[in-house]
Design an enzyme around this catalytic site. Structure first.
Site, PDB file in Angstrom:
ATOM      1  N   LYS A   1     -91.989 -24.859   6.433  1.00 26.11           N
ATOM      2  CA  LYS A   1     -92.090 -23.919   7.638  1.00 26.11           C
ATOM      3  C   LYS A   1     -90.681 -23.481   8.181  1.00 26.11           C
ATOM      4  O   LYS A   1     -90.419 -22.259   8.447  1.00 26.11           O
ATOM      5  CB  LYS A   1     -92.742 -24.690   8.614  1.00 26.11           C
ATOM      6  CG  LYS A   1     -92.733 -24.120  10.060  1.00 26.11           C
ATOM      7  CD  LYS A   1     -93.311 -24.843  11.266  1.00 26.11           C
ATOM      8  CE  LYS A   1     -94.808 -24.877  10.810  1.00 26.11           C
ATOM      9  NZ  LYS A   1     -95.618 -25.677  12.243  1.00 26.11           N
TER      10      LYS A   1
ATOM     11  N   GLU B   1     -86.554 -32.484   0.801  1.00 27.38           N
ATOM     12  CA  GLU B   1     -87.389 -32.785  -0.572  1.00 27.38           C
ATOM     13  C   GLU B   1     -87.664 -31.402  -1.056  1.00 27.38           C
ATOM     14  O   GLU B   1     -87.446 -30.997  -2.180  1.00 27.38           O
ATOM     15  CB  GLU B   1     -88.421 -33.559  -0.163  1.00 27.38           C
ATOM     16  CG  GLU B   1     -88.431 -34.857   0.131  1.00 27.38           C
ATOM     17  CD  GLU B   1     -88.350 -35.009   1.783  1.00 27.38           C
ATOM     18  OE1 GLU B   1     -88.307 -36.028   1.959  1.00 27.38           O
ATOM     19  OE2 GLU B   1     -88.328 -34.028   2.424  1.00 27.38           O
TER      20      GLU B   1
ATOM     21  N   GLY C   1     -98.904 -29.337  10.084  1.00 25.18           N
ATOM     22  CA  GLY C   1     -98.653 -29.520   8.403  1.00 25.18           C
ATOM     23  C   GLY C   1    -100.064 -29.874   7.669  1.00 25.18           C
ATOM     24  O   GLY C   1    -100.472 -29.363   6.712  1.00 25.18           O
ATOM     25  N   ARG C   2    -100.460 -31.149   8.439  1.00 26.32           N
ATOM     26  CA  ARG C   2    -101.752 -31.612   7.766  1.00 26.32           C
ATOM     27  C   ARG C   2    -102.922 -30.880   8.072  1.00 26.32           C
ATOM     28  O   ARG C   2    -103.843 -31.241   7.412  1.00 26.32           O
ATOM     29  CB  ARG C   2    -101.677 -32.981   8.152  1.00 26.32           C
ATOM     30  CG  ARG C   2    -101.751 -33.375   9.649  1.00 26.32           C
ATOM     31  CD  ARG C   2    -101.539 -34.689  10.105  1.00 26.32           C
ATOM     32  NE  ARG C   2    -101.734 -35.118  11.484  1.00 26.32           N
ATOM     33  CZ  ARG C   2    -100.541 -34.923  12.253  1.00 26.32           C
ATOM     34  NH1 ARG C   2     -99.330 -34.519  11.542  1.00 26.32           N
ATOM     35  NH2 ARG C   2    -100.486 -35.055  13.404  1.00 26.32           N
TER      36      ARG C   2
ATOM     37  N   GLU D   1    -101.273 -40.038   9.604  1.00 29.51           N
ATOM     38  CA  GLU D   1    -100.240 -39.197  10.194  1.00 29.51           C
ATOM     39  C   GLU D   1    -100.548 -38.714  11.543  1.00 29.51           C
ATOM     40  O   GLU D   1     -99.805 -38.623  12.758  1.00 29.51           O
ATOM     41  CB  GLU D   1     -99.724 -38.156   9.461  1.00 29.51           C
ATOM     42  CG  GLU D   1     -98.451 -37.669   9.947  1.00 29.51           C
ATOM     43  CD  GLU D   1     -97.943 -36.669   9.067  1.00 29.51           C
ATOM     44  OE1 GLU D   1     -96.926 -36.945   8.300  1.00 29.51           O
ATOM     45  OE2 GLU D   1     -98.357 -35.528   9.129  1.00 29.51           O
TER      46      GLU D   1
ATOM     47  N   HIS E   1    -114.759 -51.058 -10.398  1.00 31.70           N
ATOM     48  CA  HIS E   1    -114.362 -51.811 -11.597  1.00 31.70           C
ATOM     49  C   HIS E   1    -112.945 -52.131 -11.247  1.00 31.70           C
ATOM     50  O   HIS E   1    -111.929 -52.646 -11.839  1.00 31.70           O
ATOM     51  CB  HIS E   1    -114.286 -51.167 -12.734  1.00 31.70           C
ATOM     52  CG  HIS E   1    -115.541 -50.867 -13.237  1.00 31.70           C
ATOM     53  ND1 HIS E   1    -116.234 -52.002 -14.250  1.00 31.70           N
ATOM     54  CD2 HIS E   1    -116.411 -49.683 -13.327  1.00 31.70           C
ATOM     55  CE1 HIS E   1    -117.652 -51.224 -14.451  1.00 31.70           C
ATOM     56  NE2 HIS E   1    -117.694 -50.183 -13.900  1.00 31.70           N
TER      57      HIS E   1
ATOM     58  N   LYS F   1     -85.907 -39.919   8.058  1.00 36.02           N
ATOM     59  CA  LYS F   1     -85.145 -38.760   7.469  1.00 36.02           C
ATOM     60  C   LYS F   1     -83.841 -38.816   8.079  1.00 36.02           C
ATOM     61  O   LYS F   1     -82.807 -38.157   7.339  1.00 36.02           O
ATOM     62  CB  LYS F   1     -85.922 -37.593   7.876  1.00 36.02           C
ATOM     63  CG  LYS F   1     -87.430 -37.235   7.438  1.00 36.02           C
ATOM     64  CD  LYS F   1     -88.002 -35.884   7.833  1.00 36.02           C
ATOM     65  CE  LYS F   1     -89.161 -35.788   7.061  1.00 36.02           C
ATOM     66  NZ  LYS F   1     -90.028 -34.327   7.783  1.00 36.02           N
TER      67      LYS F   1
END
Length: 551
Positions: A206, A212, A267-268, A353, A384, A512
């Site tokens: 954005k 990152e 964002g999510r 979040e 399993h 951050k």
């Protein structure tokens, strides 16, 4: 609004819990032949069976009363009406506008935002069409064969999950790659698989400042220019999903190839926006529209259905029941569909979040638990691995068993085995196995005496473990859109009950900020005395090690 724990509905639920928590689901089913019909619901292609929960009709009535007392209907209306319910950032929360397929007006600060939404959607689809048809060519005149999506968090998990879920519908020429980890090994391995002349990079950030994402994007840019040599070629191979025009231009991307989204899209919750560009590139316009259509169907159900027949509300309330009354601190997402193997990770971010908060809307520390730990894996693999804990462990972890009725493959026999496991696990979690049943089983196998008695406790299953079975008619774009929206709204329901803001995420900021400072110290060797002794020694250890390795 009063504190959650001071409401009449909350007090009534605690009294009900104390009177009924000892009941076993095995007995509840024996007492009510209509239990499935009473506690199941269908919306479009999605069937929810929530009958295998520690509930009776009084439980659900009281939970719905709690929702009413917490203003659920008003909060739903406030979101759809564009009110700034994300009050800490003074933003509306309108991912629902991105899939508003009826195109009815939605206002933010008095402006109908739908024309802008539709304009960006049209640009996305037109661009994707030109790439998919081969009209868009790289700097050597070759069509695009590979798309590398570079983002992180919601800018990565959403497009990747949807692509994996709908991969059978993908363009046969287009291969998708997703890079999010700043660990250079991921971008390095990805770049080994692609060729500069036929690769398109989609940079999703954005602000176009996310450390990152920009680190990986710059690495991709350098790799590309090592072959192309000419910075003008970047315009043919890099596009941006961002709101920061100047930084996009400085990177070398043509602003005509920048796709916008807005601050009222978290964002999510952004997979429906231009963040979904990789999805359109892979699947095409029609499948993306169907994704939006499915989500819109669930939106309309959530907005209009009465609370007692509202699928996201019911799922949210069941989560409250276990989290706050039974002390169930985790919730398992177990899809019995390999195409949904990224779905647990997607829901993990979406839920944790959103609702991992410790203060309410009034800024007061909550006096109750909020978000559960979300985890999971494909169901068959889970059987399993972690199912042992779910069956015989000491935790109460509600489980969502998700599967599609229609398998998307031609392998004979596989799907019947898969579905038999879904239904069997739901039954086993519910009914368990008593000591008497174990004894009869072992006697039939020839065991007796001390050996028999010693073995019995190890093979008893208490049962009474809650599950929701979510059956999807078939895993197409429409049903996937509805499924994602179901969980989005469930999370909003729970945030409303808990009285928290589900739409900010201040908890990610401190790490951050510290990382930027420490990164500078790792690079320039500056003074680190400001840190605690552990951090200081870790920094110094790293610097000594890297200095020695370069000597």
């Amino acid at each position: 609004m009063s504190k959650l724990t001071e409401t009449k509905a909350w007090e009534a639920l605690w009294a009900h819990f104390r009177e009924n928590s000892h009941h076993h689901m095995r007995d509840l089913f024996a007492q009510d032949e209509q239990r499935f019909e009473r506690f199941s619901l269908q919306v479009g292609g999605i069937l929810l069976d929530y009958s295998k929960n520690r509930i009776n009709q009084d439980t659900m009535d009281m939970l719905v009363n709690l929702a009413r007392e917490r203003g659920m209907s008003q909060r739903i209306a406030a979101m759809f009406n564009g009110e700034k319910i994300n009050f800490t950032e003074k933003r509306a929360v309108l991912h629902v506008a991105l899939r508003n397929r009826t195109n009815s007006p939605i206002l933010v600060d008095g402006e109908n935002i739908m024309p802008k939404v539709n304009a960006v959607l049209d640009r996305m689809c037109a661009f994707a069409h030109s790439v998919r048809t081969g009209d868009w060519l790289g700097y050597t005149g070759q069509p695009i064969t590979d798309v590398v999506s570079i983002g992180i968090g919601g800018s990565d998990l959403g497009p990747q999950m949807v692509y994996e879920a709908l991969k059978p519908y993908a363009h046969p020429r287009m291969k998708m790659h997703f890079v999010s980890n700043v660990d250079g090994s991921q971008i390095a391995e990805t770049l080994k698989e692609v060729h500069p002349a036929s690769t398109l990079f989609v940079i999703e950030s954005k602000t176009f400042t996310t450390q990152e994402t920009l680190t990986n994007a710059k690495t991709a840019r350098e790799w590309f220019l090592a072959s192309a040599k000419d910075e003008k070629a970047i315009a043919k191979h890099f596009v941006a999903v961002s709101t920061n025009r100047q930084r996009v231009v400085d990177f070398g991307i043509d602003p005509q190839n920048m796709f916008e989204f807005w601050d009222w899209v978290g964002g999510r919750f952004s997979v429906w926006s231009s963040i979904g560009l990789p999805i359109v590139l892979a699947l095409g316009r029609d499948h993306f529209y169907e994704l939006l259509n499915g989500a819109h169907l669930m939106d309309q159900h959530f907005r209009n259905a009465p609370l007692e027949k509202n699928m996201p509300v019911l799922l949210g309330l069941l989560g409250i029941w276990y989290m706050n009354f039974y002390g169930g601190g985790s919730h398992v997402i177990a899809p019995y569909d390999q195409y949904l193997h990224r779905f647990p990770s997607y829901i993990q971010q979406l839920d944790m979040e959103s609702n991992g908060k410790q203060v309410n809307r009034e800024g007061e520390r909550v006096d109750h638990e909020t978000a559960p730990i979300i985890w999971g894996e494909t169901g068959i693999n889970g059987q399993h691995a972690y199912y042992q804990l779910l069956h015989q462990g000491t935790h109460i972890s509600p489980i969502d068993l998700i599967c599609s009725i229609d398998g998307r493959h031609s392998m004979p026999g596989h799907h019947d085995i898969l579905l038999s496991n879904v239904f069997a696990q739901a039954q086993a979690f519910m009914q368990g196995k008593t000591a008497e049943e174990v004894r009869a089983e072992l006697v039939a196998q020839g065991l007796s005496g001390d050996e028999l008695e010693q073995m019995i406790p190890h093979r008893v299953f208490d049962g009474n473990r809650p599950t929701n079975t979510i059956l999807v008619s078939n895993l197409d774009a429409h049903n996937l859109g509805a499924l994602i929206a179901l969980y989005e709204h469930k999370i909003f329901v729970q945030g409303t009950i808990w009285g928290i803001n589900s739409f900010d995420q201040w908890g990610v900021e401190l790490g951050k900020q510290l990382a930027k400072k420490i990164h500078q110290q790792l690079v320039d060797g500056s003074e680190v005395s400001e840190h605690d002794s552990s951090t200081r020694n870790l920094i110094e250890y790293y610097r000594r090690f890297t200095k020695a390795s370069k000597a």
